[in-house]
Design an enzyme around this catalytic site. Sequence first.
Site, PDB file in Angstrom:
ATOM      1  N   LYS A  66     -77.078  42.257  87.421  1.00 39.18           N
ATOM      2  CA  LYS A  66     -78.301  41.988  87.594  1.00 39.18           C
ATOM      3  C   LYS A  66     -78.633  40.510  88.124  1.00 39.18           C
ATOM      4  CE  LYS A  66     -80.281  43.757  83.825  1.00 39.18           C
ATOM      5  NZ  LYS A  66     -79.619  44.826  82.651  1.00 39.18           N
TER       6      LYS A  66
HETATM    7  C1  LIG Z   1     -85.201  45.985  80.548  1.00 33.83           C
HETATM    8  C2  LIG Z   1     -83.848  45.406  80.204  1.00 33.83           C
HETATM    9  N1  LIG Z   1     -83.887  44.790  78.941  1.00 33.83           N
HETATM   10  C3  LIG Z   1     -82.435  44.556  77.980  1.00 33.83           C
HETATM   11  C4  LIG Z   1     -82.000  44.231  78.778  1.00 33.83           C
HETATM   12  C5  LIG Z   1     -80.603  44.752  77.853  1.00 33.83           C
HETATM   13  O1  LIG Z   1     -79.336  43.675  78.359  1.00 33.83           O
HETATM   14  P1  LIG Z   1     -78.024  43.404  77.953  1.00 33.83           P
HETATM   15  O2  LIG Z   1     -77.258  43.848  78.118  1.00 33.83           O
HETATM   16  O3  LIG Z   1     -77.880  41.524  78.614  1.00 33.83           O
HETATM   17  O4  LIG Z   1     -78.521  43.480  77.003  1.00 33.83           O
HETATM   18  C6  LIG Z   1     -81.852  45.495  79.856  1.00 33.83           C
HETATM   19  C7  LIG Z   1     -80.448  46.299  80.203  1.00 33.83           C
HETATM   20  O5  LIG Z   1     -80.018  46.642  81.358  1.00 33.83           O
HETATM   21  C8  LIG Z   1     -82.655  46.136  80.962  1.00 33.83           C
HETATM   22  O6  LIG Z   1     -83.180  46.694  82.204  1.00 33.83           O
END
Ligand SMILES: Cc1ncc(COP(=O)(O)O)c(C=O)c1O
Length: 398
Positions: free
Chosen positions: A196
Amino acid sequence: MVYNKLLKEKGAIRLTFLPFAVPHITQAEIDEVVDTLRSGWLTTGPKTKRFEREFAERIGAPYGLAVNSATAAMHLALDAIGLQAGDEVIVPVYTFTATAEVVIYFRARPVFVDVDPVTCNLDPARLEERITDRTRAIMVVHIAGLPAEMDAIQSIAKSHNLPVIEDAAHAFPAQYRGRMIGTIGDLTAFSFYATKTLSTGEGGMLTTANPVYAERAAIMALHGISHDAWKRYSAGGSWYYEVLQAGYKYNMTDIAAAIGLHQLARSDCLLERRREIAQRYTEAFSRWSELETPPNPAHVEHAWHLYMLRLRPEQLTITRDEFIQALTKANIGSSVHFIPLHLHPFYRDTYRLVAEDFPAALHAYRRAVSLPLYPGMTDEDVEDVIAAVEQIIGVHKI
Ligand SMILES: Cc1ncc(COP(=O)(O)O)c(C=O)c1O
């Protein structure tokens, strides 16, 4: 190798593989992690508290709660609004599974909405028809870091008295009509996963302006107990605590926060480099009618987490999958964002969905390819990506 070198001289191939994503780690992050390791305090403590404060200040949000993922932040957001079994939550179908799976944690139902064919964000025109008397919230995703149409979404949400929860996993730092993402909806979840725009390896942040939501989320993020460990074990702390709810274990560690503090401090520079690369790609690719470059409307500040290029297959002799194979052969990493949720076996079978139920998402997915986009890319890396794409398109255009 000799063959590769010849091709390289012709501008066609890189000698080494360019990864799709690499986190931007400097000596400052390394020193801060070492300092944390030496400090004797590894879990949630002073660095997490500072990171929460500085992140919330950067966004302009009254409350920030650091957690161990965006998924955790979204789970806490749905808990804070009091989601119950049998309720419905609106979720755009063009997203990662995390956005919908958190709804299912409550035995509630994600109700999918198709997306705008250009932005791939929730299409406000299709939102109202999906709202029923069981709907309890609207989830919005800012795909690739491009803010969704928040004014239209918020006005529909208000007219139905529904909270808006933003999945801003891709959208730090981003703005919609001059307002930072993280200050618009009722609750916003950010991701600090390894790929990210701000990375702590794993991590996330929940922001809100609502003190009741903030307090509930803080308690639920740490077992539902009344005082976190930092308050209990630091000087002046008390051993006594009470369990108020059956909560979760979602707290961020100080090791992760140590990385986050420096990523946050550099976030303007990191965004600037991402923007520069995206602009260079768009400048090059907009010359090709076979390619559709990502939208970047004037009323938003894009976070440029992803550069989602789309092919126009009717003008090409290869499919998207063959295009990706050719990119890999040219030593360029790439990915696809996203496989719409209704195409995955779990969602397809559980909710009896078919591919054509969400035509805009399906069409976008079949043509999508995400190119490398990260601050550590050199100008030469960027030109290598452009050369590889142009070479493949040049050979395969009709
Ligand atoms: C659109 C979206 N939402 C949520 C997430 C989840 O993030 P995390 O891995 O921090 O839980 C991601 C992860 O790639 C994502 O692309």
